[in-house]
Design an enzyme around this catalytic site. Structure first.
Site, PDB file in Angstrom:
ATOM      1  N   GLU A  47      -1.664   4.144   7.106  1.00 52.99           N
ATOM      2  CA  GLU A  47      -2.633   3.678   6.165  1.00 52.99           C
ATOM      3  C   GLU A  47      -3.987   3.769   6.951  1.00 52.99           C
ATOM      4  O   GLU A  47      -4.219   3.680   7.948  1.00 52.99           O
ATOM      5  CB  GLU A  47      -2.298   2.461   5.842  1.00 52.99           C
ATOM      6  N   ASN A 193       0.518   1.270  -5.559  1.00 45.73           N
ATOM      7  CA  ASN A 193       1.013   0.622  -4.505  1.00 45.73           C
ATOM      8  C   ASN A 193       0.908  -1.040  -4.762  1.00 45.73           C
ATOM      9  O   ASN A 193      -0.058  -1.629  -4.995  1.00 45.73           O
ATOM     10  CB  ASN A 193       0.179   0.686  -3.248  1.00 45.73           C
ATOM     11  N   GLU A 194       1.935  -1.732  -4.605  1.00 42.39           N
ATOM     12  CA  GLU A 194       2.132  -2.995  -4.822  1.00 42.39           C
ATOM     13  C   GLU A 194       1.309  -3.429  -6.010  1.00 42.39           C
ATOM     14  O   GLU A 194       0.198  -4.392  -5.772  1.00 42.39           O
ATOM     15  CB  GLU A 194       1.796  -3.797  -3.376  1.00 42.39           C
ATOM     16  N   TYR A 263       9.072  -6.426   4.169  1.00 40.76           N
ATOM     17  CA  TYR A 263       8.759  -6.935   5.551  1.00 40.76           C
ATOM     18  C   TYR A 263       9.663  -7.935   6.300  1.00 40.76           C
ATOM     19  O   TYR A 263       9.982  -8.789   5.509  1.00 40.76           O
ATOM     20  CB  TYR A 263       7.331  -7.102   5.639  1.00 40.76           C
ATOM     21  N   GLU A 315       7.732   0.843   2.409  1.00 40.05           N
ATOM     22  CA  GLU A 315       7.320   0.072   3.524  1.00 40.05           C
ATOM     23  C   GLU A 315       8.297  -0.920   3.950  1.00 40.05           C
ATOM     24  O   GLU A 315       8.846  -1.686   3.167  1.00 40.05           O
ATOM     25  CB  GLU A 315       5.997  -0.969   2.864  1.00 40.05           C
ATOM     26  N   GLN A 362       3.892   0.826  10.741  1.00 40.95           N
ATOM     27  CA  GLN A 362       3.301   1.981  10.351  1.00 40.95           C
ATOM     28  C   GLN A 362       3.181   2.888  11.662  1.00 40.95           C
ATOM     29  O   GLN A 362       3.544   2.547  12.922  1.00 40.95           O
ATOM     30  CB  GLN A 362       1.769   1.772  10.011  1.00 40.95           C
TER      31      GLN A 362
HETATM   32  O1  AHR Z   1       1.391  -2.379   5.709  1.00 44.92           O
HETATM   33  C1  AHR Z   1       0.390  -3.351   5.592  1.00 44.92           C
HETATM   34  C2  AHR Z   1       0.279  -3.473   3.983  1.00 44.92           C
HETATM   35  O2  AHR Z   1       1.396  -4.383   3.746  1.00 44.92           O
HETATM   36  C3  AHR Z   1       0.077  -2.356   3.088  1.00 44.92           C
HETATM   37  O3  AHR Z   1      -1.155  -2.306   2.921  1.00 44.92           O
HETATM   38  C4  AHR Z   1       0.727  -3.330   1.943  1.00 44.92           C
HETATM   39  O4  AHR Z   1       1.204  -2.179   0.892  1.00 44.92           O
HETATM   40  C5  AHR Z   1       1.466  -4.307   2.170  1.00 44.92           C
HETATM   41  O5  AHR Z   1       1.397  -5.517   1.928  1.00 44.92           O
END
Ligand code: AHR
Length: 514
Positions: A47, A193-194, A263, A315, A362
């Site tokens: 990103e 995205n999100e 995450y 992600e 990432q």
């Molecule tokens: O990876 C960092 C961020 O985490 C990304 O931009 C977003 O999609 C997520 O919340």
């Protein structure tokens, strides 16, 4: 109440609960195979955030750092070795604020824009053509995330036209004028995205309406061969997927995949963590496991024979307190991250009948990164080694196996976890089996014996291992090879079909069936 530190208490508890048997048997049934482990599970995500693109990948043609048309050569060399199947770009949250037209044409003329989420100006020096160059140089497939939050349908559609069309149009002419006569044929397109958060704080029904609109125009421009990926849920909003899919009624042919983001955030720091925090990270895989299972079941219910809907997780990764907006989400990466990545891949293999792609966050200098850079220096992380060591799993067929006498650990979430985790895949072409074996225990080593339920003869042809004395060890710019895989001598292992697994270790074994 004891005044002993929490870590010690936890260690004693774990030790009490462990079954102390040290001899473990791995039983493999090569003739019983399941689904293919899609190679796309080993994909990545980069990103415009912190130093991921600028610094980690792009330095510009005028840089003192050795580069290939602006892309740093050491990054190309490191990433190429991983056979990454796909790379997602340009975000993340950045995607819904990105206007692709700003990032094409002569670089000097490109505008500087406001990067809404990551508190840094966007110079637009790295745009579509630079991304395609990167993909070509590291031999990966592009996966582009379109801007739904602040972009228009026509903007998204014309980006697809720029990348994939051969018609004689003004947009295609722009690509040609920029030096790219042939279409890029981008196959994977994410629609936002999100969108439940940074991509517009939408409700699933509203997003579904926009999805229908964007996907119609994108599909009509690019044709049936492209794959469209919808924004799916995270673990705390599972209802998003159901409501989105309900609202897509009558247009399921526009949804090829639904994408999850999960995450693993645990207390403590990237390098100074307790043993309990190590086990908590391992325990967090259970959250992914359950959420993937649930989403696969759900998408099956909305699939038809002619049009299956699959799942991706574009992600995922560890996220520690050090990674904040002020430092561009930079964090260090230890042997703990390698154990976490390896154990997560074992979980993904299990789900690969419905899970098509995953993209760890990432690629460079951000979150659970593969590479870290400082000026002209580059180091690879322990997580990088997992991607490198696990390459033979890509597109392999999952093989049945079980473990006799597997010691049990009790994790901080109260769940029991087997200390040894094994995943076996087969490659028909090579007549080989590839095993990855993890010893998740921080203190105990175990002896494993291999047993293959097959009449043919077989032999072990290679054993590699990644381990450290301390789970907190990591590579630094002063000690770049502190955590590095080693080739294990196979003389004794070959004869005895037995080997030792040190604590917190990742071992890969290649077996040939004769
Ligand atoms: O990876 C960092 C961020 O985490 C990304 O931009 C977003 O999609 C997520 O919340």
């Amino acid at each position: 109440m004891s005044n002993k530190p929490k870590t010690t208490m936890y260690k004693e508890e774990v030790e009490k609960k462990q079954q102390k048997s040290k001899d473990v048997q791995i039983n493999i049934y090569p003739e019983v195979t399941f689904h293919k482990v899609s190679r796309y599970i080993y994909s990545q995500f980069a990103e415009h955030l912190g130093r991921c693109i600028y610094g980690g990948i792009w330095v510009g043609e005028g840089s003192k750092i050795k580069n290939e048309q602006g892309i740093r050569c050491d990054t190309i060399e490191a990433l190429k070795k991983l056979s990454l199947p796909a790379l997602r770009w340009p975000g993340g949250c950045f995607a819904d604020n990105y206007h692709w037209i700003d990032g094409i044409g002569p670089r000097k003329k490109r505008p500087r824009r406001y990067n809404l989420w990551w508190n840094q100006p966007e110079t637009n020096q790295f745009g579509t053509d630079e991304f395609m160059l990167l993909c070509r140089l590291i031999e990966t497939e592009p996966y582009i995330c379109l801007n739904v939050g602040s972009g228009t349908v026509e903007e998204a559609r014309s980006w697809v036209e720029y990348c994939n069309s051969t018609q004689s149009t003004a947009v295609v002419q722009m690509r040609k004028n920029n030096g790219h006569p042939k279409p890029y044929n981008v196959k994977f397109w994410g629609i936002g995205n999100e969108n439940w958060w940074c991509g517009g704080n939408m409700r699933p029904e509203y997003y579904a309406n926009l999805y229908r609109l964007f996907a119609t125009y994108v599909r009509q421009t690019a044709g049936e061969s492209v794959k469209l990926i919808a924004c799916g849920s995270h673990q705390d909003i599972p209802h998003w997927d159901e409501r989105f899919l309900e609202a897509m009624k009558g247009a399921y042919n526009l949804v090829d995949y639904i994408s999850l983001h999960i995450y693993s955030r645990v207390d403590g720091s990237d390098i100074n963590f307790s043993e309990e925090e190590y086990y908590s990270l391992i325990a967090s895989i259970d959250v992914m496991d359950k959420h993937i299972s649930r989403t696969i079941e759900l998408t099956k219910a909305f699939s038809s024979y002619g049009h299956p809907i699959g799942v991706v997780m574009d992600e995922w990764g560890s996220w520690y307190k050090e990674a904040v907006i002020e430092n561009g989400l930079y964090q260090q990466n230890t042997m703990r991250d390698a154990m976490f990545a390896a154990a997560t891949f074992h979980c993904f293999h299990k789900h690969a009948n419905g899970l098509f792609m995953t993209n760890m966050a990432q690629t460079a200098n951000v979150l659970q990164a593969l590479i870290l850079t400082k000026g002209q220096h580059l180091i690879v992380t322990p997580t990088y080694h997992v991607y490198e060591m696990f390459r033979p799993h890509q597109d392999g067929k999952l093989v049945a196996c079980n473990i006799t006498n597997n010691p049990v650990l009790t994790l901080p979430n109260g769940k029991e976890q087997e200390a040894i985790s094994v995943s076996v895949t087969s490659s028909e072409a090579e007549n080989e089996l590839f095993l990855s074996i993890l010893n998740l225990d921080l203190h105990e080593d175990f002896t494993v014996t291999f047993r293959l339920y097959i009449e043919s003869q077989w032999e072990i042809i290679q054993v590699r291992r990644l381990t450290t004395k301390d789970i907190r060890e990591h590579n630094t710019f002063d000690e770049p090879r502190k955590v590095w895989p080693e080739e294990i001598s196979i003389e004794d292992i070959k004869r005895e079909h037995r080997m030792n697994l040190p604590p917190h270790s990742i071992t890969t074994v290649r077996l040939r069936i004769l």
